[in-house]
Design a protein around this motif. Structure first.
Motif, PDB file in Angstrom:
ATOM      1  N   ASN A 208     -14.252   6.839 -16.778  1.00 46.95           N
ATOM      2  CA  ASN A 208     -13.294   7.357 -17.338  1.00 46.95           C
ATOM      3  C   ASN A 208     -11.670   7.543 -16.615  1.00 46.95           C
ATOM      4  OD1 ASN A 208     -15.187   7.719 -19.377  1.00 46.95           O
ATOM      5  ND2 ASN A 208     -15.908   9.986 -18.736  1.00 46.95           N
ATOM      6  N   GLY A 209     -11.616   6.390 -15.959  1.00 44.29           N
ATOM      7  CA  GLY A 209     -10.209   6.435 -15.314  1.00 44.29           C
ATOM      8  C   GLY A 209     -10.220   7.358 -13.854  1.00 44.29           C
ATOM      9  N   LYS A 210     -11.483   7.759 -13.612  1.00 40.87           N
ATOM     10  CA  LYS A 210     -11.529   8.650 -12.483  1.00 40.87           C
ATOM     11  C   LYS A 210     -12.349   7.794 -11.311  1.00 40.87           C
ATOM     12  CE  LYS A 210     -10.814  13.320 -14.763  1.00 40.87           C
ATOM     13  NZ  LYS A 210     -11.388  14.492 -14.898  1.00 40.87           N
TER      14      LYS A 210
ATOM     15  N   GLU B 245     -22.002  16.675  -1.148  1.00 42.05           N
ATOM     16  CA  GLU B 245     -20.553  16.958  -2.348  1.00 42.05           C
ATOM     17  C   GLU B 245     -20.235  15.443  -3.003  1.00 42.05           C
ATOM     18  OE1 GLU B 245     -18.464  20.199   0.458  1.00 42.05           O
ATOM     19  OE2 GLU B 245     -17.570  18.078   0.071  1.00 42.05           O
ATOM     20  N   MET B 246     -19.892  15.829  -4.289  1.00 46.39           N
ATOM     21  CA  MET B 246     -19.314  14.877  -5.040  1.00 46.39           C
ATOM     22  C   MET B 246     -17.576  15.404  -5.358  1.00 46.39           C
ATOM     23  SD  MET B 246     -20.450  12.525  -8.156  1.00 46.39           S
ATOM     24  CE  MET B 246     -20.185  13.580  -9.441  1.00 46.39           C
ATOM     25  N   TRP B 247     -16.466  14.427  -5.356  1.00 51.06           N
ATOM     26  CA  TRP B 247     -15.317  14.881  -5.792  1.00 51.06           C
ATOM     27  C   TRP B 247     -14.808  13.689  -6.852  1.00 51.06           C
ATOM     28  CZ3 TRP B 247     -12.388  18.933  -3.968  1.00 51.06           C
ATOM     29  CH2 TRP B 247     -12.978  19.649  -2.987  1.00 51.06           C
ATOM     30  N   ALA B 248     -13.941  13.960  -7.606  1.00 50.16           N
ATOM     31  CA  ALA B 248     -13.507  13.109  -8.723  1.00 50.16           C
ATOM     32  C   ALA B 248     -11.875  12.987  -8.166  1.00 50.16           C
ATOM     33  CB  ALA B 248     -13.811  13.526  -9.946  1.00 50.16           C
ATOM     34  N   TYR B 249     -11.498  11.743  -8.099  1.00 50.61           N
ATOM     35  CA  TYR B 249     -10.122  11.542  -8.145  1.00 50.61           C
ATOM     36  C   TYR B 249      -9.405  11.286  -9.340  1.00 50.61           C
ATOM     37  CZ  TYR B 249      -5.647   9.454  -6.829  1.00 50.61           C
ATOM     38  OH  TYR B 249      -4.331   9.132  -6.806  1.00 50.61           O
ATOM     39  N   ASP B 250      -8.459  11.715  -9.902  1.00 48.82           N
ATOM     40  CA  ASP B 250      -7.930  11.487 -11.142  1.00 48.82           C
ATOM     41  C   ASP B 250      -6.660  10.641 -10.796  1.00 48.82           C
ATOM     42  OD1 ASP B 250      -6.112  11.625 -13.625  1.00 48.82           O
ATOM     43  OD2 ASP B 250      -7.198  13.363 -14.105  1.00 48.82           O
ATOM     44  N   ALA B 251      -6.427   9.325 -11.078  1.00 48.08           N
ATOM     45  CA  ALA B 251      -5.546   8.578 -10.615  1.00 48.08           C
ATOM     46  C   ALA B 251      -4.238   8.935 -11.386  1.00 48.08           C
ATOM     47  CB  ALA B 251      -5.903   6.955 -10.717  1.00 48.08           C
ATOM     48  N   LEU B 252      -4.107   9.298 -12.666  1.00 47.14           N
ATOM     49  CA  LEU B 252      -3.149   9.370 -13.411  1.00 47.14           C
ATOM     50  C   LEU B 252      -2.291  10.839 -12.995  1.00 47.14           C
ATOM     51  CD1 LEU B 252      -1.358   8.755 -15.840  1.00 47.14           C
ATOM     52  CD2 LEU B 252      -2.733  10.497 -17.295  1.00 47.14           C
ATOM     53  N   LEU B 253      -3.107  11.909 -12.310  1.00 47.35           N
ATOM     54  CA  LEU B 253      -2.675  12.987 -11.990  1.00 47.35           C
ATOM     55  C   LEU B 253      -2.418  13.026 -10.403  1.00 47.35           C
ATOM     56  CD1 LEU B 253      -4.504  15.573 -14.201  1.00 47.35           C
ATOM     57  CD2 LEU B 253      -2.222  14.692 -14.603  1.00 47.35           C
TER      58      LEU B 253
ATOM     59  N   TRP C  49       0.840  -1.239  -0.019  1.00 50.32           N
ATOM     60  CA  TRP C  49      -0.007  -0.148  -0.130  1.00 50.32           C
ATOM     61  C   TRP C  49       1.029   1.214  -0.291  1.00 50.32           C
ATOM     62  CZ3 TRP C  49      -5.382  -0.200   0.034  1.00 50.32           C
ATOM     63  CH2 TRP C  49      -5.918  -1.476   0.315  1.00 50.32           C
ATOM     64  N   SER C  50       0.461   2.345  -0.786  1.00 50.08           N
ATOM     65  CA  SER C  50       0.994   3.604  -0.660  1.00 50.08           C
ATOM     66  C   SER C  50       0.041   4.607  -0.662  1.00 50.08           C
ATOM     67  CB  SER C  50       1.976   3.764  -1.865  1.00 50.08           C
ATOM     68  OG  SER C  50       1.288   3.583  -3.007  1.00 50.08           O
ATOM     69  N   GLN C  51       0.261   5.671   0.148  1.00 51.83           N
ATOM     70  CA  GLN C  51      -0.606   6.671   0.509  1.00 51.83           C
ATOM     71  C   GLN C  51      -0.547   7.697  -0.788  1.00 51.83           C
ATOM     72  OE1 GLN C  51      -0.560   8.544   4.457  1.00 51.83           O
ATOM     73  NE2 GLN C  51      -2.346   9.198   4.224  1.00 51.83           N
ATOM     74  N   ARG C  52      -1.786   8.175  -1.237  1.00 50.55           N
ATOM     75  CA  ARG C  52      -1.755   9.025  -2.274  1.00 50.55           C
ATOM     76  C   ARG C  52      -2.567  10.580  -1.854  1.00 50.55           C
ATOM     77  NH1 ARG C  52      -1.558   6.236  -7.110  1.00 50.55           N
ATOM     78  NH2 ARG C  52      -0.149   4.610  -6.694  1.00 50.55           N
ATOM     79  N   SER C  53      -2.739  11.340  -2.557  1.00 52.83           N
ATOM     80  CA  SER C  53      -3.109  12.793  -2.120  1.00 52.83           C
ATOM     81  C   SER C  53      -4.511  12.522  -1.451  1.00 52.83           C
ATOM     82  CB  SER C  53      -3.368  13.643  -3.281  1.00 52.83           C
ATOM     83  OG  SER C  53      -2.073  13.965  -4.092  1.00 52.83           O
ATOM     84  N   PRO C  54      -4.724  13.038  -0.309  1.00 55.52           N
ATOM     85  CA  PRO C  54      -5.955  13.051   0.285  1.00 55.52           C
ATOM     86  C   PRO C  54      -6.844  13.904  -0.025  1.00 55.52           C
ATOM     87  CG  PRO C  54      -4.283  14.583   1.658  1.00 55.52           C
ATOM     88  CD  PRO C  54      -3.587  13.856   0.545  1.00 55.52           C
ATOM     89  N   LEU C  55      -8.098  13.819   0.118  1.00 54.65           N
ATOM     90  CA  LEU C  55      -9.276  14.586  -0.330  1.00 54.65           C
ATOM     91  C   LEU C  55      -8.949  16.082   0.166  1.00 54.65           C
ATOM     92  CD1 LEU C  55     -12.135  14.673  -1.629  1.00 54.65           C
ATOM     93  CD2 LEU C  55     -13.162  14.698   0.602  1.00 54.65           C
ATOM     94  N   PRO C  56      -9.184  17.063  -0.492  1.00 53.69           N
ATOM     95  CA  PRO C  56      -9.030  18.367  -0.117  1.00 53.69           C
ATOM     96  C   PRO C  56     -10.010  19.028   0.771  1.00 53.69           C
ATOM     97  CG  PRO C  56      -9.146  18.467  -2.327  1.00 53.69           C
ATOM     98  CD  PRO C  56      -9.375  17.260  -2.116  1.00 53.69           C
ATOM     99  N   ALA C  57     -10.675  18.014   1.684  1.00 52.55           N
ATOM    100  CA  ALA C  57     -11.894  18.711   2.118  1.00 52.55           C
ATOM    101  C   ALA C  57     -12.025  17.861   3.472  1.00 52.55           C
ATOM    102  CB  ALA C  57     -13.101  18.306   1.315  1.00 52.55           C
ATOM    103  N   THR C  58     -12.996  17.818   4.280  1.00 58.31           N
ATOM    104  CA  THR C  58     -13.094  17.193   5.460  1.00 58.31           C
ATOM    105  C   THR C  58     -13.245  15.812   5.344  1.00 58.31           C
ATOM    106  OG1 THR C  58     -14.534  17.175   7.768  1.00 58.31           O
ATOM    107  CG2 THR C  58     -15.692  17.669   5.794  1.00 58.31           C
ATOM    108  N   GLY C  59     -12.778  15.048   6.090  1.00 56.33           N
ATOM    109  CA  GLY C  59     -12.852  13.482   6.170  1.00 56.33           C
ATOM    110  C   GLY C  59     -14.154  13.202   6.338  1.00 56.33           C
TER     111      GLY C  59
END
Length: 395
Positions: free
Chosen positions: A139-141, A158-166, A119-129
């Motif tokens: 589409n890869g998100k 709220e809805m957030w999309a995580y771009d795995a490539l970026l 496992w590796s940690q990726r960018s956290p959601l830039p909002a409250t947990g």
């Protein structure tokens, strides 16, 4: 799979009377509910959740749908947790959010590499947990929507999309219904679906919504025809979605119902009920060529489970009479035609098995020469409320 020799639809046999559940080896991580799941290839990964002693867990296990066996894999190197969202993109599993044993609501995102078993940690959601969110992949998100957060257990839409490539997050159009948690969600490769859930009064709702990632917009679909529910698990097959278990209220619990959802007409049909008691907080995955897998969860607010089952449904194609446009030839090579539509009546999208959008057109003869051989999701939008969904095989 046989070739289609005329202008007919591809659809899936969903005759519940012909289906039955098959018991498989139990989940080896102990009885638990509110676990997380993602599938990579033909393997299903299940982990986290609450065990019989009301303790949270961080252990993970892999189920081989070819060998019908479990092995333990690396644990998440962080707080034990429950009510997370699991999803996979391009052969990597992801675990988002949840509520931790010591850290409360989490905005963490962890990525699992099955090759290195790490496992590796990726960018956290830039909002409250948040916890108890719903999620789907397009589409890869990875899309994360709804959930509970904050000291007062507030609920968000709220809805957030995580771009795995970026490795980055972007806020997208908010869910248009009332804020809720513990909804069931999945995608068909072209659209995301969020179904039912628990409202702010703590009861189950029946409404259903579809998300268009290209327009970044939602529309409301006809409601579920049964009682409202939350805490059910779900997955999308080759042409239908599935919703299993759940409950209308809590702590009064639970339901053993299983349903299929048709994205073409937004219709519902019952399937054989869950075979080992009422259930909420379980997990489910669909694996092409095998069927619908489900297990774990809690029964009657007291009895947790570690059982694991297979329903061989939605695993093959058959010819049925046409209910709308048809694709010909299927399988095909360089192009296919959409029959049964007038001019300017449609939009067509082609996505791969990972939900990545590959082509958008308004033509009724589609040039697919640039696509590699394989199976593709074809979505034909006739208007804002009528769509046709199927698979096209390129040889």
């Amino acid at each position: 799979m046989r070739s289609i020799l005329g202008p007919v639809l591809l659809a899936v046999a969903l005759d519940g009377s012909a289906q039955s559940w098959t018991q498989l080896p139990d989940f080896p991580g102990g009885i638990r509910d509110d676990a997380s799941l993602f599938a990579i290839g033909s393997d299903i990964y299940v982990g986290t959740g609450m065990d019989v002693g009301f303790s949270l867990t961080n252990t993970w296990f892999r189920f081989s749908t070819t060998g019908l066996s479990w092995i333990q894999v690396a644990s998440v190197p962080s707080d034990p947790r429950q009510h997370c969202v699991g999803f996979s993109i391009d052969g990597v599993g992801y675990l988002f959010g949840g509520v931790g044993s010591t850290s409360g609501f989490l905005n963490e995102l962890w990525a699992y590499d099955p090759v290195g078993d790490e496992w590796s940690q990726r960018s956290p959601l830039p909002a409250t947990g948040r916890s108890s969110s719903a999620g789907f992949v397009l589409n890869g998100k990875g899309y994360i929507v709804l959930g509970r957060f904050g000291a007062a257990d507030s609920i968000t839409n709220e809805m957030w999309a995580y771009d795995a490539l970026l490795d980055s997050w972007e806020e997208r159009a908010s869910f248009p219904g009332s804020s809720r948690l513990l909804s069931t969600a999945f995608s068909d490769g072209a659209y995301g679906y969020v179904l039912m859930g628990q409202d702010s009064a703590g009861t189950g709702v029946v409404d259903a919504f579809r998300y268009n990632p290209i327009a970044d917009s939602w529309i409301q679909l006809p409601p579920f025809p049964g009682i409202g529910r939350f805490g059910g698990c779900g997955a999308f097959g080759s042409s239908h979605g599935f919703v299993l278990g759940g409950t209308e209220t809590y702590p009064d619990c639970c339901l053993a119902e299983a349903w299929s959802f048709d994205p073409i007409g937004s219709g519902w049909a019952p399937l054989p009920g869950l075979p080992n008691g009422n259930r909420k907080g379980g997990v489910a995955a669909f694996i092409a060529g095998s069927g619908l897998f489900t297990g774990t969860g809690i029964e009657n607010d007291a009895i947790r489970h570690d059982d694991w089952w297979l329903l061989s449904v939605d695993v093959g194609m058959q010819e049925v009479s046409s209910r709308g446009p048809s694709i010909f030839p299927n399988p095909g090579k360089e192009q296919f035609s959409i029959l049964g539509l007038g001019p300017d009546e449609t939009s067509v999208t082609i996505s791969d098995a990972q939900g990545r959008l590959l082509l958008t057109t308004k033509e009724t003869t589609v040039d697919a020469s640039s696509l590699a051989n394989g199976s593709y999701v074809i979505r034909i939008g006739i208007d804002a409320h009528r769509t046709f969904h199927t698979r096209w095989i390129k040889l």
